[in-house]
Design a protein around this motif. Structure first.
Motif, PDB file in Angstrom:
ATOM      1  N   PHE A  40       0.809  -1.124   0.047  1.00 42.42           N
ATOM      2  CA  PHE A  40      -0.062  -0.218  -0.060  1.00 42.42           C
ATOM      3  C   PHE A  40       0.877   1.283  -0.080  1.00 42.42           C
ATOM      4  O   PHE A  40       1.846   1.317   0.779  1.00 42.42           O
ATOM      5  N   GLU A  41       0.348   1.996  -0.800  1.00 40.67           N
ATOM      6  CA  GLU A  41       1.210   3.580  -0.806  1.00 40.67           C
ATOM      7  C   GLU A  41       0.467   4.311   0.138  1.00 40.67           C
ATOM      8  O   GLU A  41       1.049   5.088   0.743  1.00 40.67           O
ATOM      9  N   SER A  42      -0.998   4.370  -0.084  1.00 39.36           N
ATOM     10  CA  SER A  42      -1.765   5.132   0.945  1.00 39.36           C
ATOM     11  C   SER A  42      -2.935   4.393   1.130  1.00 39.36           C
ATOM     12  O   SER A  42      -3.887   4.255   0.281  1.00 39.36           O
ATOM     13  N   GLU A  43      -3.061   3.845   2.363  1.00 42.13           N
ATOM     14  CA  GLU A  43      -4.294   2.867   2.640  1.00 42.13           C
ATOM     15  C   GLU A  43      -5.500   3.721   2.884  1.00 42.13           C
ATOM     16  O   GLU A  43      -6.550   3.313   2.663  1.00 42.13           O
ATOM     17  N   LYS A  47     -10.351   3.606   2.262  1.00 47.01           N
ATOM     18  CA  LYS A  47     -11.274   3.637   3.235  1.00 47.01           C
ATOM     19  C   LYS A  47     -12.714   4.196   2.754  1.00 47.01           C
ATOM     20  O   LYS A  47     -12.538   5.051   1.913  1.00 47.01           O
ATOM     21  N   GLU A  48     -13.832   3.908   3.558  1.00 46.60           N
ATOM     22  CA  GLU A  48     -14.969   4.438   3.270  1.00 46.60           C
ATOM     23  C   GLU A  48     -15.016   5.933   3.163  1.00 46.60           C
ATOM     24  O   GLU A  48     -15.816   6.726   2.397  1.00 46.60           O
ATOM     25  N   SER A  49     -14.136   6.453   4.095  1.00 50.46           N
ATOM     26  CA  SER A  49     -14.412   7.739   4.426  1.00 50.46           C
ATOM     27  C   SER A  49     -13.939   8.735   3.171  1.00 50.46           C
ATOM     28  O   SER A  49     -14.182   9.958   3.085  1.00 50.46           O
ATOM     29  N   TYR A  50     -13.010   8.178   2.463  1.00 50.01           N
ATOM     30  CA  TYR A  50     -12.284   9.123   1.307  1.00 50.01           C
ATOM     31  C   TYR A  50     -13.196   9.487   0.300  1.00 50.01           C
ATOM     32  O   TYR A  50     -14.227   8.650  -0.243  1.00 50.01           O
ATOM     33  N   THR A  51     -13.308  10.677  -0.165  1.00 49.55           N
ATOM     34  CA  THR A  51     -14.078  11.244  -1.079  1.00 49.55           C
ATOM     35  C   THR A  51     -13.302  11.717  -2.426  1.00 49.55           C
ATOM     36  O   THR A  51     -12.354  12.412  -2.497  1.00 49.55           O
ATOM     37  N   LYS A 249      -3.469   5.341  -6.645  1.00 47.32           N
ATOM     38  CA  LYS A 249      -3.555   6.312  -5.707  1.00 47.32           C
ATOM     39  C   LYS A 249      -2.877   5.533  -4.228  1.00 47.32           C
ATOM     40  O   LYS A 249      -2.128   5.876  -3.387  1.00 47.32           O
ATOM     41  N   ALA A 250      -3.623   4.286  -4.186  1.00 46.65           N
ATOM     42  CA  ALA A 250      -3.764   3.669  -3.043  1.00 46.65           C
ATOM     43  C   ALA A 250      -2.445   2.615  -2.897  1.00 46.65           C
ATOM     44  O   ALA A 250      -1.964   2.121  -1.865  1.00 46.65           O
ATOM     45  N   PHE A 251      -2.244   1.933  -4.238  1.00 43.53           N
ATOM     46  CA  PHE A 251      -1.329   0.861  -4.067  1.00 43.53           C
ATOM     47  C   PHE A 251       0.104   1.441  -4.471  1.00 43.53           C
ATOM     48  O   PHE A 251       0.143   2.316  -5.466  1.00 43.53           O
ATOM     49  N   ARG A 276     -18.526   0.427  -3.707  1.00 41.34           N
ATOM     50  CA  ARG A 276     -18.038   0.134  -2.491  1.00 41.34           C
ATOM     51  C   ARG A 276     -17.708  -1.251  -2.361  1.00 41.34           C
ATOM     52  O   ARG A 276     -16.771  -1.712  -1.825  1.00 41.34           O
ATOM     53  N   GLN A 277     -18.541  -2.058  -2.875  1.00 42.59           N
ATOM     54  CA  GLN A 277     -18.116  -3.510  -2.968  1.00 42.59           C
ATOM     55  C   GLN A 277     -16.901  -3.940  -3.624  1.00 42.59           C
ATOM     56  O   GLN A 277     -16.088  -4.515  -3.293  1.00 42.59           O
ATOM     57  N   ALA A 278     -16.757  -3.216  -4.807  1.00 41.66           N
ATOM     58  CA  ALA A 278     -15.541  -3.534  -5.693  1.00 41.66           C
ATOM     59  C   ALA A 278     -14.309  -3.011  -4.984  1.00 41.66           C
ATOM     60  O   ALA A 278     -13.474  -3.644  -4.895  1.00 41.66           O
ATOM     61  N   ILE A 279     -14.429  -1.749  -4.228  1.00 38.58           N
ATOM     62  CA  ILE A 279     -13.351  -1.405  -3.535  1.00 38.58           C
ATOM     63  C   ILE A 279     -13.014  -2.120  -2.331  1.00 38.58           C
ATOM     64  O   ILE A 279     -11.688  -2.377  -2.087  1.00 38.58           O
TER      65      ILE A 279
END
Ligand code: ADP
Ligand code: MG
Length: 428
Positions: A40-43, A47-51, A249-251, A276-279
Motif C-alpha cells: 500500500f502506498e496510501s491505505e 477507506k469508506e471515508s475517502y471522497t 493512488k492507493a497501491f 463500495r463492494q468492488a473497492i
C-alpha cells in the motif's frame, strides 16, 4: 570545523546503529504489527471515508445536479430541492459531497453569497425527531433530545436563522426515517410556512431504497422531489475504471495486477454493481497479499477477499435474524455437523423441536419452520433444493447451510442460550 559537530555526527551514526542492531536482535514490533508499505502506498484512499474528486462515471448525474439543482446559488438564489436515488454503492454520497465542495469553492470569493452546506446521515435514525435533534447538535453543539418535538424544530429554525443566507441540507440515507415523515416536507417549506425569514433552506434527499420514492407521502414528494436523479448500477467496465483510479493512488506502483482489478470489478458487477463492494474486494485482497508477504495482489487474493467479505456479510445477516430463524438455522447447522445434509424439511423440523425443548423456547409448526427456511434461503444463508416426490406428490425440499460451518457456529454462539447445543456440535 566545530569539533562538536564531529561528535554529534558520530553520535548520530552510533545511535542509528544501536537502534538498528536492537531492532534486528529484538524484533518486538514485527511480532504484532506489520509494515504493509510494500503493497500500500496510501491505505486511506481505500477507506469508506475517502471522497474522490473525480467521478467520470457519474458525469450525467453530476451535470444534472449542477445545472438543474445547484446553479441558482451562483445567482444568490436557493437551489432547488432534489432527490437522489439508487442502490447502495452507486456514488450518490460521493457525488453530492464532491459537487457541494465544488460549489463552495465557486462562491468563496463572492462576498454577496453566503452558502452553508450541512451533511446529515439518517442512518440508524427512525424518525425526523432524531434527525432534527442531530441537526441541532451539529449547529449548536447541544442535543435537545427529550424535549418536545415542536421545541426541537423551533431550535432548529433558530439555528438556521442564525446562519442566514442559503443553507443546503443533505439528508443522506433518508429512507431510514420512513416515507411519511414530516421533516421531508417541513424543511423544504420552512420559509413558506414562516419558520424562517430573509434566508433560505433547501434539501437534497438521498435514498438507497428504490421503493422509498414511490411510497413517499404526496406532500413530501411535492416539496422534496423538484428534481429527481437516478444513479443506475455500475457495470463491470465502469467498476474497472473506478478501481484503476483508486488503486493508482492507493497501491504501490505495479503491486496490483490488471487481472486482479478486472476480477474484482467483474465479481462486484455480477452481484450488486456497487463500487463500495468492488473497492472492499480490492482492499481486502491487498491485505491478504500483505499478510502473506507477497508483493503482488493477484486474482487468487481477490477470490479469497470475495469469500471473506461474503462470509462477513452473511455473519451480519445471521446476527440480524429473528430467534425462530436462528433456531431453524441452528437445527440445520447441527445436522450439517453430523454430515446429515441436505436434509428434508421433516428431518430439520425434528431437530428443531429437539433444540427448542433444550433451549426452553416455544416451538412453531413445521409449516412455519419451512417458511423460515425459505426466508433464510432468500438471504443466502441456507439453500433449499427442490426434489420431486414429496409425500403428497408435491415438491420436497432438501436443505443445507450455505455458509462456512465455523462462521455460522461462531456467530450463533453470540447468543448464550445456544451454548449447550453448539457445544454438542463442536464435539461432533
Ligand atoms: P452510495 O452513497 O451510492 O451508497 P458512495 O458514494 O458511498 O455510494 O460510494 C461508495 C464507494 O465507492 C465510496 O468509497 C466512493 O468513493 C466510491 N465511488 C462510487 N462511485 C465512484 C466513482 N464514480 N468514482 C470513484 N469512486 C466512486
Ligand atoms: Mg451513501
Amino acid at each position: 570545523m566545530n569539533p562538536f559537530s564531529y561528535f554529534w555526527t558520530f553520535r548520530g551514526i552510533l545511535d542509528t546503529t544501536v537502534i538498528y542492531t536492537m531492532s534486528v536482535l529484538f524484533p518486538i514490533m514485527t511480532e504484532y504489527f506489520q509494515d504493509r508499505s510494500a503493497i500500500f502506498e496510501s491505505e486511506r484512499i481505500l477507506k469508506e471515508s475517502y471522497t474522490p474528486n473525480d467521478l467520470p462515471e457519474r458525469e450525467t448525474q453530476l451535470k444534472r445536479l449542477g445545472l438543474e439543482v445547484l446553479s441558482p446559488v451562483l445567482n444568490d438564489a436557493p437551489p432547488h430541492n432534489a432527490f437522489l436515488y439508487g442502490k447502495p454503492g452507486q456514488g450518490k454520497t460521493a457525488a453530492a459531497r464532491f459537487l457541494l465542495e465544488e460549489l463552495q469553492d465557486e462562491v468563496e470569493d463572492r462576498s454577496e453569497i453566503s452558502l452553508t452546506t450541512i451533511f446529515q446521515t439518517c442512518k440508524g435514525h427512525h424518525s425526523s425527531y432524531q434527525v432534527a435533534c442531530d441537526l441541532v447538535e451539529q449547529l449548536t453543539g447541544e442535543n435537545p433530545n427529550g424535549h418536545p418535538k415542536r421545541m426541537v424544530f423551533t431550535r432548529l429554525y433558530d439555528a438556521f436563522q442564525e446562519i442566514g443566507g442559503i443553507v443546503v441540507i443533505v439528508l443522506d440515507e433518508v429512507d431510514n426515517i420512513g416515507n411519511k415523515d414530516m421533516i421531508l416536507y417541513e424543511l423544504p417549506r420552512a420559509r413558506d410556512n414562516g419558520h424562517i425569514e430573509d434566508m433560505d433552506v433547501s434539501v437534497i434527499g438521498i435514498s438507497n431504497d428504490m421503493t422509498f420514492y414511490d411510497e413517499l407521502d404526496p406532500r413530501a414528494k411535492d416539496s422534496l422531489c423538484e428534481v429527481e436523479i437516478h444513479f443506475p448500477p455500475y457495470d463491470a467496465s465502469q467498476l474497472r475504471s473506478i478501481l484503476n483510479r483508486r488503486s493508482e493512488k492507493a497501491f504501490v506502483d505495479g503491486a496490483v495486477t490488471q487481472e486482479a482489478i478486472a476480477l474484482a470489478a467483474a465479481l462486484a458487477a455480477q452481484d450488486l454493481g456497487s463500487a463500495r463492494q468492488a473497492i472492499r474486494y480490492l482492499y481486502k485482497a491487498g491485505e491478504f497479499a500483505a499478510l502473506n508477504d507477497e508483493s503482488n495482489v493477484s486474482e487468487e487474493h481477490v477470490r479469497e477477499a470475495e469469500d471473506h467479505v461474503e462470509q462477513m456479510n452473511i455473519a451480519q445477516s445471521i446476527r440480524d435474524l429473528t430467534i425462530q430463524d436462528q433456531l431453524a438455522l441452528l437445527a440445520l447447522t447441527s445436522l450439517t455437523a453430523e454430515d446429515e445434509t441436505p436434509s428434508p424439511t421433516p428431518e430439520v423440523y425434528s431437530r428443531y423441536t429437539d433444540i427448542t425443548s433444550h433451549v426452553d423456547t416455544n416451538s412453531i409448526a413445521m409449516r412455519r419452520v419451512r417458511s423460515h427456511l425459505h426466508d433464510l434461503d432468500m438471504i443466502g444463508v441456507v439453500s433449499g433444493a427442490k426434489r420431486s416426490g414429496g409425500s403428497r406428490g408435491g415438491p420436497k425440499y432438501y436443505w443445507e447451510i450455505n455458509t462456512d460451518l465455523d462462521t455460522t457456529v461462531n456467530v450463533l454462539r453470540e447468543n448464550n442460550r445456544f451454548d449447550d447445543v453448539l457445544d454438542l456440535i463442536d464435539k461432533s
